[in-house]
Design a protein around this motif. Structure first.
Motif, PDB file in Angstrom:
ATOM      1  N   LEU A   1      -2.505  -1.694  10.995  1.00 52.32           N
ATOM      2  CA  LEU A   1      -3.712  -0.669  10.842  1.00 52.32           C
ATOM      3  C   LEU A   1      -3.096   0.248   9.722  1.00 52.32           C
ATOM      4  N   VAL A   2      -2.082   0.944   9.582  1.00 51.24           N
ATOM      5  CA  VAL A   2      -1.543   1.903   8.766  1.00 51.24           C
ATOM      6  C   VAL A   2      -1.317   0.931   7.351  1.00 51.24           C
TER       7      VAL A   2
ATOM      8  N   SER B   1       0.798  -1.071  -0.043  1.00 49.38           N
ATOM      9  CA  SER B   1       0.101  -0.033  -0.144  1.00 49.38           C
ATOM     10  C   SER B   1       0.736   1.217  -0.030  1.00 49.38           C
TER      11      SER B   1
ATOM     12  N   SER C   1      -0.386   7.149  11.621  1.00 48.16           N
ATOM     13  CA  SER C   1      -1.354   6.540  12.402  1.00 48.16           C
ATOM     14  C   SER C   1      -2.597   7.329  12.760  1.00 48.16           C
TER      15      SER C   1
ATOM     16  N   GLY D   1      -5.150  -1.630   7.179  1.00 49.48           N
ATOM     17  CA  GLY D   1      -6.282  -1.335   7.870  1.00 49.48           C
ATOM     18  C   GLY D   1      -6.664  -2.681   8.815  1.00 49.48           C
ATOM     19  N   ASP D   2      -5.666  -3.305   9.324  1.00 41.96           N
ATOM     20  CA  ASP D   2      -5.817  -4.690  10.057  1.00 41.96           C
ATOM     21  C   ASP D   2      -4.622  -4.642  11.185  1.00 41.96           C
TER      22      ASP D   2
ATOM     23  N   ALA E   1      -5.728   6.530  10.263  1.00 40.40           N
ATOM     24  CA  ALA E   1      -5.921   5.098  10.644  1.00 40.40           C
ATOM     25  C   ALA E   1      -6.649   4.803  11.933  1.00 40.40           C
ATOM     26  N   ARG E   2      -6.154   5.574  12.925  1.00 45.16           N
ATOM     27  CA  ARG E   2      -6.529   5.050  14.473  1.00 45.16           C
ATOM     28  C   ARG E   2      -8.069   5.466  14.615  1.00 45.16           C
TER      29      ARG E   2
ATOM     30  N   ARG F   1     -10.529   4.798  12.779  1.00 45.11           N
ATOM     31  CA  ARG F   1     -11.458   3.868  12.591  1.00 45.11           C
ATOM     32  C   ARG F   1     -11.627   2.691  13.618  1.00 45.11           C
ATOM     33  N   TRP F   2     -10.797   2.550  14.606  1.00 49.95           N
ATOM     34  CA  TRP F   2     -10.605   1.408  15.722  1.00 49.95           C
ATOM     35  C   TRP F   2     -10.596   1.937  16.865  1.00 49.95           C
TER      36      TRP F   2
END
Length: 182
Positions: free
Chosen positions: A162-163, A34, A102, A166-167, A105-106, A108-109
């Protein structure tokens, strides 16, 4: 991978975890997965193949003796799969790039999914001052990241997954036996 089962009453998603086969493991950079900031894109992962027979002692029998070393008999290894390992130490520059990448991305979680359940700081661990040692924030980019405790390393692995994809479950810390094998 998410697949769907269509039935007369509706569509049902099924999450499948896939494992690579030995023939598909190859050296690669995270930037191939990515778009990432350059320090993270250059992280190189190399495959380590699980032993396919007895796991022999890594220290040769004829090596000079050491005070507490005793050669071990070869043991049969079972349920040990191939894995990928970073080819060198994580650097301070890579850690800072991860911190900078991050925040988006953070969102979303929930933070509790990114820290270890036994971490005494809980979600406060994700603050820059708690995630990295103070020396790492001012160290040269190529300096190895050191002085990190288990909870910091665990959270950094989760943030990297995560970055990158996304997992947060994508990466984990290696087991002692994996490091010994590598």
């Amino acid at each position: 991978m998410t697949v769907y089962v269509d039935t007369p009453v509706g569509r049902y998603p099924i999450d499948l975890r896939l494992r690579t086969m030995r023939s598909t493991l190859r050296v690669f950079h995270l930037g191939e997965l990515s778009p990432l900031p350059d320090p993270l894109a250059q992280l190189r992962l190399v495959p380590v193949l699980a032993p396919d027979g007895p796991f022999a002692e890594p220290v040769p029998i004829d090596a000079p003796s050491r005070a507490l070393f005793r050669p071990q008999d070869a043991v049969s290894v079972r349920n040990f799969s191939d894995f990928l390992l970073q080819d060198r130490e994580f650097t301070c520059g890579e850690a800072r790039a991860l911190l900078n990448a991050s925040p988006a991305a953070r969102q979303r979680w929930p933070g509790r999914r990114l820290v270890h359940e036994d971490d005494p700081l809980c979600e406060q661990r994700l603050l820059a001052g708690e995630l990295l040692p103070a020396a790492a924030l001012a160290a040269p980019d190529q300096a190895p990241l050191c002085g990190v405790n288990f909870f910091q390393a665990y959270s950094l692995c989760r943030l990297l997954g995560l970055v990158v994809a996304g997992d947060p479950d994508l990466f984990r810390l290696p087991l002692g036996c994996e490091l010994e094998l590598a």
